[in-house]
Structure formats: structure tokens, C-alpha cells
Design a protein around this motif. Structure first.
Motif, PDB file in Angstrom:
ATOM      1  N   ALA A   5      28.113 -38.612 -33.174  1.00  0.00           N
ATOM      2  CA  ALA A   5      29.156 -39.108 -32.271  1.00  0.00           C
ATOM      3  C   ALA A   5      28.920 -38.594 -30.850  1.00  0.00           C
ATOM      4  O   ALA A   5      29.061 -39.348 -29.878  1.00  0.00           O
ATOM      5  CB  ALA A   5      30.532 -38.680 -32.776  1.00  0.00           C
ATOM      6  N   LEU A   6      28.557 -37.329 -30.721  1.00  0.00           N
ATOM      7  CA  LEU A   6      28.279 -36.781 -29.399  1.00  0.00           C
ATOM      8  C   LEU A   6      27.042 -37.426 -28.779  1.00  0.00           C
ATOM      9  O   LEU A   6      27.003 -37.675 -27.563  1.00  0.00           O
ATOM     10  CB  LEU A   6      28.097 -35.261 -29.477  1.00  0.00           C
ATOM     11  CG  LEU A   6      29.375 -34.453 -29.704  1.00  0.00           C
ATOM     12  CD1 LEU A   6      29.037 -32.976 -29.889  1.00  0.00           C
ATOM     13  CD2 LEU A   6      30.330 -34.634 -28.549  1.00  0.00           C
ATOM     14  N   LEU A  11      25.036 -41.106 -24.683  1.00  0.00           N
ATOM     15  CA  LEU A  11      24.241 -42.285 -24.349  1.00  0.00           C
ATOM     16  C   LEU A  11      25.083 -43.299 -23.575  1.00  0.00           C
ATOM     17  O   LEU A  11      24.636 -43.837 -22.554  1.00  0.00           O
ATOM     18  CB  LEU A  11      23.668 -42.922 -25.618  1.00  0.00           C
ATOM     19  CG  LEU A  11      22.844 -44.180 -25.411  1.00  0.00           C
ATOM     20  CD1 LEU A  11      21.550 -43.840 -24.676  1.00  0.00           C
ATOM     21  CD2 LEU A  11      22.559 -44.851 -26.723  1.00  0.00           C
ATOM     22  N   ILE A  12      26.284 -43.533 -24.026  1.00  0.00           N
ATOM     23  CA  ILE A  12      27.167 -44.485 -23.358  1.00  0.00           C
ATOM     24  C   ILE A  12      27.524 -43.999 -21.951  1.00  0.00           C
ATOM     25  O   ILE A  12      27.480 -44.771 -20.987  1.00  0.00           O
ATOM     26  CB  ILE A  12      28.440 -44.730 -24.203  1.00  0.00           C
ATOM     27  CG1 ILE A  12      28.067 -45.497 -25.473  1.00  0.00           C
ATOM     28  CG2 ILE A  12      29.497 -45.496 -23.406  1.00  0.00           C
ATOM     29  CD1 ILE A  12      29.194 -45.612 -26.479  1.00  0.00           C
ATOM     30  N   LEU A  15      24.509 -44.448 -19.664  1.00  0.00           N
ATOM     31  CA  LEU A  15      24.332 -45.846 -19.263  1.00  0.00           C
ATOM     32  C   LEU A  15      25.363 -46.264 -18.218  1.00  0.00           C
ATOM     33  O   LEU A  15      25.036 -46.993 -17.272  1.00  0.00           O
ATOM     34  CB  LEU A  15      24.416 -46.760 -20.487  1.00  0.00           C
ATOM     35  CG  LEU A  15      23.222 -46.697 -21.435  1.00  0.00           C
ATOM     36  CD1 LEU A  15      23.488 -47.544 -22.677  1.00  0.00           C
ATOM     37  CD2 LEU A  15      21.968 -47.163 -20.738  1.00  0.00           C
ATOM     38  N   LEU A  16      26.596 -45.803 -18.360  1.00  0.00           N
ATOM     39  CA  LEU A  16      27.623 -46.120 -17.375  1.00  0.00           C
ATOM     40  C   LEU A  16      27.283 -45.531 -16.006  1.00  0.00           C
ATOM     41  O   LEU A  16      27.466 -46.189 -14.976  1.00  0.00           O
ATOM     42  CB  LEU A  16      28.987 -45.620 -17.841  1.00  0.00           C
ATOM     43  CG  LEU A  16      29.621 -46.406 -18.986  1.00  0.00           C
ATOM     44  CD1 LEU A  16      30.919 -45.733 -19.430  1.00  0.00           C
ATOM     45  CD2 LEU A  16      29.878 -47.839 -18.575  1.00  0.00           C
ATOM     46  N   PHE A  17      26.756 -44.312 -15.987  1.00  0.00           N
ATOM     47  CA  PHE A  17      26.339 -43.712 -14.720  1.00  0.00           C
ATOM     48  C   PHE A  17      25.191 -44.482 -14.087  1.00  0.00           C
ATOM     49  O   PHE A  17      25.175 -44.709 -12.871  1.00  0.00           O
ATOM     50  CB  PHE A  17      25.940 -42.246 -14.906  1.00  0.00           C
ATOM     51  CG  PHE A  17      27.085 -41.300 -14.812  1.00  0.00           C
ATOM     52  CD1 PHE A  17      27.837 -41.195 -13.648  1.00  0.00           C
ATOM     53  CD2 PHE A  17      27.419 -40.494 -15.889  1.00  0.00           C
ATOM     54  CE1 PHE A  17      28.901 -40.307 -13.561  1.00  0.00           C
ATOM     55  CE2 PHE A  17      28.470 -39.613 -15.809  1.00  0.00           C
ATOM     56  CZ  PHE A  17      29.222 -39.514 -14.648  1.00  0.00           C
TER      57      PHE A  17
END
Length: 68
Positions: A5-6, A11-12, A15-17
């Protein structure tokens, strides 16, 4: 399970950054450089009435006849 989960969460967030920095970079390049070119404005469909007025001003200053 907690490690997975971490990993997914990191990763998410990463990707947002990346997407945020790309969008910010594009905005800065657009404001400082690309918005001056008619071809790029036409490609993006942002050739509005304001830019037409600006172009008309530029044309008027360029077409002044020199009188001696």
C-alpha cells in the motif's frame, strides 16, 4: 500488505508531482515564449479577439510609411 500500500501510494504521489511540474513548466513556457507565436495559438485554438487586436497594432506600426 502495508508495504504494498505504501509503495502504491508513493508511486501515485510521484506521478502527481511529475504531472504537476510538467503542467507548471508548460504554463511558464507558454506565458514567456509560446503565446507570442500566431502559429502556436492557432494550433491550440486560443487565437481570440484580444490577440487579433494586438496583431492589428503591430501591423499598424510596421506599415508606417517613412516620410522625408
Amino acid at each position: 500488505m502495508k508495504e504494498i500500500a505504501l509503495s502504491v501510494l508513493s508511486l501515485i504521489i510521484s506521478l502527481l508531482f511529475v504531472i504537476l511540474f510538467i503542467a507548471l513548466g508548460w504554463f511558464i513556457v507558454w506565458k514567456l515564449f509560446l503565446s507570442r507565436f500566431k502559429f502556436v495559438r492557432e494550433l491550440l485554438g486560443t487565437n481570440g479577439s484580444e490577440s487579433a487586436k494586438e496583431e492589428e497594432k503591430v501591423r499598424k506600426t510596421r506599415t508606417k510609411v517613412r516620410r522625408d
